[in-house]
Design an enzyme around this catalytic site. Structure first.
Site, short mmCIF file in Angstrom:
data_model
loop_
_atom_site.label_atom_id
_atom_site.label_comp_id
_atom_site.label_asym_id
_atom_site.label_seq_id
_atom_site.Cartn_x
_atom_site.Cartn_y
_atom_site.Cartn_z
N LYS A 1 0.84 -1.21 0.00
CA LYS A 1 0.00 0.00 0.00
C LYS A 1 0.87 1.26 0.00
CE LYS A 1 -1.85 1.73 4.05
NZ LYS A 1 -1.42 3.12 4.23
N ASN A 2 1.85 1.29 0.89
CA ASN A 2 2.63 2.53 1.05
C ASN A 2 3.63 2.76 -0.08
OD1 ASN A 2 1.16 3.02 3.29
ND2 ASN A 2 2.80 2.58 4.76
N CYS B 1 -5.43 12.63 12.52
CA CYS B 1 -6.24 11.42 12.41
C CYS B 1 -6.09 10.63 13.69
CB CYS B 1 -5.89 10.62 11.17
SG CYS B 1 -4.33 9.76 11.28
N ARG C 1 -0.12 14.71 12.64
CA ARG C 1 0.36 14.51 11.28
C ARG C 1 0.43 15.78 10.40
NH1 ARG C 1 -1.78 8.78 9.13
NH2 ARG C 1 0.20 8.90 8.06
N ASP D 1 3.87 0.93 12.08
CA ASP D 1 2.72 0.23 11.47
C ASP D 1 2.61 -1.23 11.92
OD1 ASP D 1 2.28 2.62 10.22
OD2 ASP D 1 2.81 1.94 8.21
N ARG E 1 -8.70 -0.32 4.17
CA ARG E 1 -7.74 0.61 3.56
C ARG E 1 -6.41 -0.10 3.29
NH1 ARG E 1 -5.81 4.91 6.93
NH2 ARG E 1 -4.53 5.08 5.09
#
Ligand SMILES: CC(=O)N[C@H]1[C@@H](OP(=O)(O)OP(=O)(O)OC[C@H]2O[C@@H](n3ccc(=O)[nH]c3=O)[C@H](O)[C@@H]2O)O[C@H](CO)[C@@H](O)[C@@H]1O
Ligand SMILES: C=C(OP(=O)(O)O)C(=O)O
Length: 436
Positions: free
Chosen positions: A22-23, A117, A122, A306, A398
């Site tokens: 994803k990243n 978030c 952030r 993460d 996500r």
């Protein structure tokens, strides 16, 4: 509303394959709009909610985007819009990654300002500092950030105050098309930054040093579409490694790359987990008794934030006291309250959590507070007594493709159901209600 229902007690065995990261794919798709000629063909693109969002963002800007299976084709040779409205940024912060490409190609970009978030505040000050150093005028107001430059951006020497992944990527993309040489210092070193630099270089950029503290970029006048295969997702792979370890199972995680997962591998080994390198990935064999350990999250190659919540699930099952210190995001402990609902013995002390193990986890109804928290609660559910019901799956979706389905293939007793189809505590969910 959907829920994932997992009943603890099954050992996981077999093989599972990590998707593309994803990243890595989000910045790569954002970068694809820099190309004024030619198509980009991107392989191993995971079918994630975030990927659909970034595709929508660039489609909204008038790029042609197609996703067939795990291949995305982007043709950005049309004249593009240079604005990304709030509806996209609200869905996914990574939408701000179109700022650098748009500014470099058109001298203008306007993107809704991302708010904080669930994991922290952030800010994007380091992204903006980089654009300003290259000659852009940046204004923030009415919920938007707008950057403008007369002519081309100019190469510059930029020192990041913090090694931010997003700022390194955004400024590196902008510098690829700037006039002259840019030197970026105190860069983030994540493998996803290397993947982005490799893609940009295939498009005609001249970038060296990605993956180290200093990145040097010689700006070029034009970039063209390129073919690229996204690297495997080290966080998804790591999540399955913990699923194997926590259940005392034996799982081959295909695509798990030792060089990307060194901090996790070494910590899991300290806990007594056996990890073997095989040709296609890493084999993880869980021990009868896990040992406690400590972790401190840090930018790569430190322990990844993460993986922090998934590691908490593993530590809850280890004998002794473990300490987790979160240094990357100031508020990434929302899952602690949810774990407590499962009878976990956890204490927050400032930026640390003290984990007393082994906890005798009990199934409960819990909410995914962010995407990794969602995965971590499911991991805990794999070993909890009875049924764990995890809600707020939009977060999980996500970052994980078919998470419940993949765990079921490894032998977990798990299914995804719609709320109206959920039965009472003592009723086993029926096969017929599965929406997997
Ligand atoms: C899409 C993507 O790749 N997301 C990852 C990326 O997020 P993201 O790129 O947003 O994370 P950053 O590396 O930028 O953030 C790291 C730290 O730097 C701070 N900061 C960041 C930018 C800035 O301008 N100013 C500033 O102070 C942040 O508040 C945070 O404390 O890296 C994080 C850290 O590994 C991961 O958790 C995310 O999964
Ligand atoms: C925090 C994460 O992602 P994002 O930066 O996209 O919110 C994550 O992948 O765990």
């Amino acid at each position: 509303m959907e829920k994932i229902i997992v009943r603890g007690g099954r050992q996981l065995n077999g093989t599972v394959k990590a998707e593309g990261a994803k990243n890595a794919v989000l910045p790569v798709i954002a970068a694809s709009i820099i190309a004024s000629e030619g198509k980009s063909v991107l392989h191993e693109v995971p079918a994630l909610a975030d990927v659909y969002t970034i595709n929508e963002v660039i489609r909204h800007m008038n790029a042609d985007v197609n996703m067939v299976g795990n291949t995305v084709t982007v043709d950005a040779s049309n004249v593009l819009e240079t604005e990304a409205p709030i509806e996209y940024v609200r869905k996914m912060r990574a939408s701000v990654l179109v700022l650098g490409p748009l500014l470099a190609r058109y001298g203008h970009a306007k993107v809704a300002m991302p708010g904080g978030c669930a994991i922290g505040s952030r800010p994007i000050d380091q992204h903006l500092k980089g654009f300003e150093a290259m000659g852009a005028e940046v204004t923030v107001g009415n919920g938007y950030v707008e950057a403008e430059v007369n002519g081309r951006l100019k190469g510059a020497k930029i020192y990041f105050d913090v090694p931010s992944v997003g700022a390194t990527e955004n400024v590196m993309m902008a510098a690829a098309l700037a006039e002259g040489k840019t030197i970026l210092e105190n860069c983030a070193k994540e493998p996803e930054i290397v993947d982005l630099a490799n893609y940009l270089n295939k498009m005609g950029a001249n970038i060296v040093g990605a993956g180290t503290e200093t990145i040097r970029i010689e700006g070029v006048e034009k970039l063209t579409g390129a073919t690229h295969t996204i690297i495997p997702d080290r966080i998804e792979a790591g999540t399955f490694m913990i699923a194997a370890a926590i259940t005392g199972g034996n799982v081959l995680v295909q695509g798990a790359m030792h060089e990307h997962l060194r901090p996790l591998v070494s910590k899991m080994e300290e806990m007594g987990v056996i990890i073997q390198e095989e040709e296609s990935g890493l084999r993880v064999i869980g021990p009868d008794i896990l040992q406690a350990t400590d972790i401190k999250t840090m930018p790569h190659p430190g322990f990844p934030t993460d993986m922090q919540s998934q590691m908490m699930a593993l530590m809850l099952n280890a004998a002794g006291t473990s300490v987790i210190t979160e240094t990357v995001f100031e508020n990434r402990f929302m899952h602690v309250e949810e774990f407590r609902r499962m009878n976990a013995n956890l204490k927050i002390e400032g930026r640390s959590v003290i984990v007393e193990g082994p906890s005798s986890l009990q199934g409960a109804e819990v909410a995914a507070t962010d995407l990794r928290a969602g995965a971590a609660l499911i991991l805990a559910g794999l070993v909890a007594d009875g049924y764990t019901r995890v809600t707020e799956l939009k977060h999980l979706d996500r970052g994980y493709v078919d998470f419940a389905e993949k765990l079921a293939t490894l032998g977990a007793d798990i299914e995804r159901v719609r709320e109206e189809e959920v039965y009472s505590e003592d009723h086993e969910p029926s096969e017929s209600v599965s929406t997997l």
